[in-house]
Structure formats: C-alpha cells, structure tokens
Design an enzyme around this catalytic site. Structure first.
Site, PDB file in Angstrom:
ATOM      1  N   CYS A   8      42.130  35.649  46.542  1.00 22.31           N
ATOM      2  CA  CYS A   8      42.144  36.543  47.712  1.00 22.31           C
ATOM      3  C   CYS A   8      42.572  35.721  48.926  1.00 22.31           C
ATOM      4  O   CYS A   8      43.192  34.661  48.759  1.00 22.31           O
ATOM      5  CB  CYS A   8      40.791  37.234  47.893  1.00 22.31           C
ATOM      6  SG  CYS A   8      39.409  36.133  48.240  1.00 22.31           S
ATOM      7  N   ASN A  11      38.721  33.401  49.891  1.00 27.99           N
ATOM      8  CA  ASN A  11      37.920  32.893  48.765  1.00 27.99           C
ATOM      9  C   ASN A  11      36.416  32.873  49.083  1.00 27.99           C
ATOM     10  O   ASN A  11      35.679  31.999  48.615  1.00 27.99           O
ATOM     11  CB  ASN A  11      38.403  31.503  48.313  1.00 27.99           C
ATOM     12  CG  ASN A  11      37.838  31.046  46.965  1.00 27.99           C
ATOM     13  OD1 ASN A  11      37.665  29.864  46.729  1.00 27.99           O
ATOM     14  ND2 ASN A  11      37.522  31.965  46.069  1.00 27.99           N
ATOM     15  N   CYS A  13      34.859  36.379  49.849  1.00 30.27           N
ATOM     16  CA  CYS A  13      34.366  37.747  49.596  1.00 30.27           C
ATOM     17  C   CYS A  13      34.781  38.274  48.223  1.00 30.27           C
ATOM     18  O   CYS A  13      33.944  38.432  47.340  1.00 30.27           O
ATOM     19  CB  CYS A  13      34.868  38.705  50.677  1.00 30.27           C
ATOM     20  SG  CYS A  13      34.245  38.329  52.328  1.00 30.27           S
ATOM     21  N   ARG A  14      36.069  38.581  48.052  1.00 22.75           N
ATOM     22  CA  ARG A  14      36.508  39.282  46.850  1.00 22.75           C
ATOM     23  C   ARG A  14      36.669  38.371  45.634  1.00 22.75           C
ATOM     24  O   ARG A  14      36.153  38.673  44.545  1.00 22.75           O
ATOM     25  CB  ARG A  14      37.836  40.014  47.124  1.00 22.75           C
ATOM     26  CG  ARG A  14      37.685  41.164  48.104  1.00 22.75           C
ATOM     27  CD  ARG A  14      39.028  41.644  48.625  1.00 22.75           C
ATOM     28  NE  ARG A  14      39.668  40.625  49.463  1.00 22.75           N
ATOM     29  CZ  ARG A  14      40.864  40.728  50.011  1.00 22.75           C
ATOM     30  NH1 ARG A  14      41.576  41.816  49.792  1.00 22.75           N
ATOM     31  NH2 ARG A  14      41.355  39.763  50.766  1.00 22.75           N
ATOM     32  N   SER A  15      37.410  37.268  45.772  1.00 24.12           N
ATOM     33  CA  SER A  15      37.713  36.477  44.564  1.00 24.12           C
ATOM     34  C   SER A  15      36.507  35.764  43.959  1.00 24.12           C
ATOM     35  O   SER A  15      36.442  35.651  42.722  1.00 24.12           O
ATOM     36  CB  SER A  15      38.899  35.525  44.790  1.00 24.12           C
ATOM     37  OG  SER A  15      38.651  34.589  45.796  1.00 24.12           O
ATOM     38  N   ASP A 121      39.922  44.439  51.764  1.00 21.99           N
ATOM     39  CA  ASP A 121      39.192  43.279  52.284  1.00 21.99           C
ATOM     40  C   ASP A 121      37.920  43.776  52.965  1.00 21.99           C
ATOM     41  O   ASP A 121      37.993  44.486  53.963  1.00 21.99           O
ATOM     42  CB  ASP A 121      40.092  42.550  53.282  1.00 21.99           C
ATOM     43  CG  ASP A 121      39.477  41.247  53.745  1.00 21.99           C
ATOM     44  OD1 ASP A 121      38.259  41.059  53.564  1.00 21.99           O
ATOM     45  OD2 ASP A 121      40.220  40.431  54.292  1.00 21.99           O
TER      46      ASP A 121
HETATM   47  P1  4NP Z   1      38.318  37.499  51.217  1.00 21.39           P
HETATM   48  O1  4NP Z   1      37.851  38.040  52.643  1.00 21.39           O
HETATM   49  O2  4NP Z   1      39.805  37.268  51.300  1.00 21.39           O
HETATM   50  O3  4NP Z   1      37.967  38.609  50.289  1.00 21.39           O
HETATM   51  O4  4NP Z   1      37.529  36.237  50.959  1.00 21.39           O
HETATM   52  C1  4NP Z   1      38.106  37.346  53.833  1.00 21.39           C
HETATM   53  C2  4NP Z   1      37.249  36.365  54.237  1.00 21.39           C
HETATM   54  C3  4NP Z   1      37.466  35.709  55.421  1.00 21.39           C
HETATM   55  C4  4NP Z   1      38.550  36.039  56.205  1.00 21.39           C
HETATM   56  C5  4NP Z   1      39.417  37.020  55.797  1.00 21.39           C
HETATM   57  C6  4NP Z   1      39.198  37.671  54.598  1.00 21.39           C
HETATM   58  N1  4NP Z   1      38.750  35.378  57.433  1.00 21.39           N
HETATM   59  O5  4NP Z   1      39.686  35.763  58.159  1.00 21.39           O
HETATM   60  O6  4NP Z   1      38.014  34.438  57.768  1.00 21.39           O
END
Ligand code: 4NP
Length: 149
Positions: A8, A11, A13-15, A121
């Site tokens: 994602c 790294n 939240c989703r992955s 997201d």
């Molecule tokens: P992820 O979510 O891609 O599912 O881990 C996010 C986590 C942090 C951020 C963006 C998306 N960020 O901008 O810090």
C-alpha cells in the site's frame, strides 16, 4: 516456496492487515510480507486501528514494522498485490521488465476479476473504514489462499 507481497502507500494501515490475514490462511511454507511505496513509516508499527480490527478477528499484527518497497522485491516475491491504482502505478514505475510488471496485481481483482476496484485508504477516515477494509481483504485473501494452495 511461494512468496507473496502486499503493498500500500504507508505500510501501516492496509498492507499489514492484508499480510496478517493472508498469513493466517496459509502455512508457514508460504512467505507473506508487506511494504509501502512511500518511506514515511519505515520501522513504524501498524496503525492502532489496523491492530485493533485485526485483534477483533483473532490476529496479532502488532509485531510488524513498516518498510519501503524496493526493486529487489521483484526478485524476492512471486506475487505482488497492491491496494489501489496509485500503488499500482508507483510499483510498476520501478519495474525493470515485463516479468516484473506481470507480478503486480490489484488485490480486489481476486474477487472481482477485471473490475480494478480499489481498497480505500482508511488513514484519514473513521474506525468503520478499517472494518470495511478488513472485510474486503479477508474475502480477497480467501481467494488468494485457494489459488496458491
Ligand atoms: P496505508 O495508509 O497506505 O494503508 O498504510 C496510509 C498511511 C499513512 C499515510 C497514507 C496512507 N500517510 O500519508 O502518512
């Protein structure tokens, strides 16, 4: 040994959730890992909302740590599942050849072939976003596990 990478943006939240869910459906003979296309959260624990929704379903992902996707991942993994179109573009941009590109798939195409649906997201949303993401990933990982066994 089959090796599967979940990707994602951050790294956190989703992955990591996808990693924990898929690993729980496969034996230790399968390597499952996750990475982010960005470097914002290298060495971070998963978001506490991802840890909480995983725990709700009996999974502990609190020991995972963020890392950034690297070109060497194309050599290390057989399948690279991305959450959204933006992740797809970011990973494919690093590909060296057609073989690398062929490894990269949108994870929800395992449930809805050819539809190119995205795992949203949940970072800036409420907790319900994490429940929704969990359910989407659980369904996708059921199909991935079935197909690699
Ligand atoms: P992820 O979510 O891609 O599912 O881990 C996010 C986590 C942090 C951020 C963006 C998306 N960020 O901008 O810090």
């Amino acid at each position: 040994m089959t090796k599967i990478l979940m990707v994602c943006l951050g790294n956190i939240c989703r992955s990591p959730l996808a990693e924990g869910i898929l690993q729980s459906k496969l034996s230790k003979d399968f390597i499952v890992d996750s990475a982010g296309t960005a470097n914002y959260h290298v060495n971070s624990t998963p978001d506490k909302r991802s840890i909480a929704v995983a725990r709700k379903y009996g999974l502990d992902i609190s020991n995972l740590r963020g890392r950034q996707f690297d070109i060497s991942d194309f050599d290390l993994f057989d399948f690279i599942y991305v959450m959204d179109e933006s992740n797809f573009q970011n990973v494919v941009k690093l590909a060296r050849n057609a073989e690398d590109i062929a490894k990269v798939k949108l994870i929800l195409n395992e449930v809805h072939p050819g539809k190119n649906y995205e795992v949203p997201d949940p970072y800036y949303g409420g907790d319900n976003g994490f429940e929704n993401v969990y359910q989407m990933l659980d369904e996708a990982c059921d199909n991935i596990a079935k197909n690699v066994l």
